[in-house]
Design an enzyme around this catalytic site. Structure first.
Site, short mmCIF file in Angstrom:
data_model
loop_
_atom_site.label_atom_id
_atom_site.label_comp_id
_atom_site.label_asym_id
_atom_site.label_seq_id
_atom_site.Cartn_x
_atom_site.Cartn_y
_atom_site.Cartn_z
N SER A 1 0.85 -1.19 0.00
CA SER A 1 0.00 0.00 0.00
C SER A 1 0.88 1.24 0.00
O SER A 1 2.05 1.19 0.42
CB SER A 1 -0.90 0.00 1.24
OG SER A 1 -1.54 1.26 1.41
N TYR B 1 -1.73 -0.50 10.61
CA TYR B 1 -1.80 -0.90 9.20
C TYR B 1 -0.56 -0.45 8.45
O TYR B 1 0.04 -1.22 7.69
CB TYR B 1 -3.06 -0.31 8.56
CG TYR B 1 -3.23 -0.64 7.11
CD1 TYR B 1 -3.72 -1.89 6.72
CD2 TYR B 1 -2.90 0.28 6.11
CE1 TYR B 1 -3.88 -2.21 5.38
CE2 TYR B 1 -3.06 -0.02 4.77
CZ TYR B 1 -3.55 -1.26 4.41
OH TYR B 1 -3.69 -1.57 3.08
#
Length: 283
Positions: A189, A202
């Site tokens: 990501s 995350y």
């Protein structure tokens, strides 16, 4: 270098490294055993470059994973989708089959080593090899500051996003080495490149995945295994709604599928080690 993809209108930041296949006695051979290249003549070669290849996509029941599986199947691969929700996996497989592709469903949980080991055994018994592994399964954060994040939330994120990749590598890399090579694509990501307030757990998992990918790429390149990491920006999926952003400007799951297809169809003397994928216009 900077590459412009006109069909998806995306900018890709690509770090490309030389890839030197291991020499074989009596000359070179394909990284994948058992593939008869004499079958690939004329249009079939360009339309289905992954014919007779076996691909596994984790988290393949929806969103980016489903799009990747569909794209690989459209290029001729027999695609296996795995994940925890059987209904979604069946939906993905049904869409792929209705489009003329081949897709198999094997439910599993990447966070559970026993589940991944059973998955690898099933793939070995059914297909005899694995050519492409796409680590896409992921868990998102709770959207709160780290100091208020419950420990069990931290564990869920790390066990899926990072430990889960360790599990699949541990289970499938020996199979790829025995087969003479393969491709591993880890879906990270943009949060693995930047700060992410209220998403520290995350982000930490994705920064860790990036470091794992760079390191494993060096460990495995001598085995003809190319390891790449893809870092998408804002992508319109159910995984992350992105409230307040213009949905029409966000990346689509198919954009990530396009990039993965590019990675696994690279010429054998090179590999793309990292792709940072961004929307053309900021959403």
């Amino acid at each position: 270098m900077l590459v412009y993809c006109s069909d998806a209108r995306l900018y890709l930041i690509v770090i490309q490294k030389a890839f030197n296949p291991r020499p074989r006695p009596g000359g070179t051979r394909s990284a994948f055993r058992g593939i008869k290249t004499s079958r690939f003549k004329g249009p079939a070669l360009s339309n289905q470059p992954l014919l007779q290849k076996i691909a596994l996509v984790t988290g393949g029941g929806s969103g980016i994973g489903a799009a990747i599986a569909a794209r690989l199947a459209s290029l001729g691969a027999t695609t296996i989708v795995t994940g925890r929700t059987r209904v979604r996996l069946d939906e993905t497989a049904s869409r792929i089959r209705s489009s003329g592709g081949q897709c198999e469903v094997i439910p599993g949980d990447v966070a559970d080593w026993n589940s991944v080991a059973a998955l690898a055994q099933r793939v070995q018994q059914t297909f005899g090899r694995l050519d492409i592994l796409v680590n896409n399964a992921g868990a998102r954060g709770s959207g709160v500051p780290l100091h208020t994040t419950p420990p069990e939330t931290w564990d869920t994120i790390m066990n899926t996003n990072l430990r889960g990749v360790f599990h699949t590598l541990r289970a499938f890399v020996p199979m790829m080495i025995a087969n003479g090579g393969g491709h591993i694509v880890n879906i990270s990501s943009i949060a693995g490149k930047n700060a992410l307030p209220n998403g520290a757990a995350y982000a930490a998992s994705k920064w860790g995945l990036n470091g794992l990918s760079y390191s494993v790429a060096e460990e495995l390149r001598g085995h003809n295994i190319r390891v790449s990491v893809v870092c998408p920006g804002s992508t319109h999926t159910d995984f992350s709604p992105h409230a307040g952003k213009a949905l029409e400007k966000m990346l689509k799951p198919e954009d990530v599928g396009h990039v993965v297809a590019m990675l696994v169809t690279q010429s054998p003397q090179s590999f793309v080690s990292e792709v940072v994928l961004r929307p053309t216009q900021k959403p």
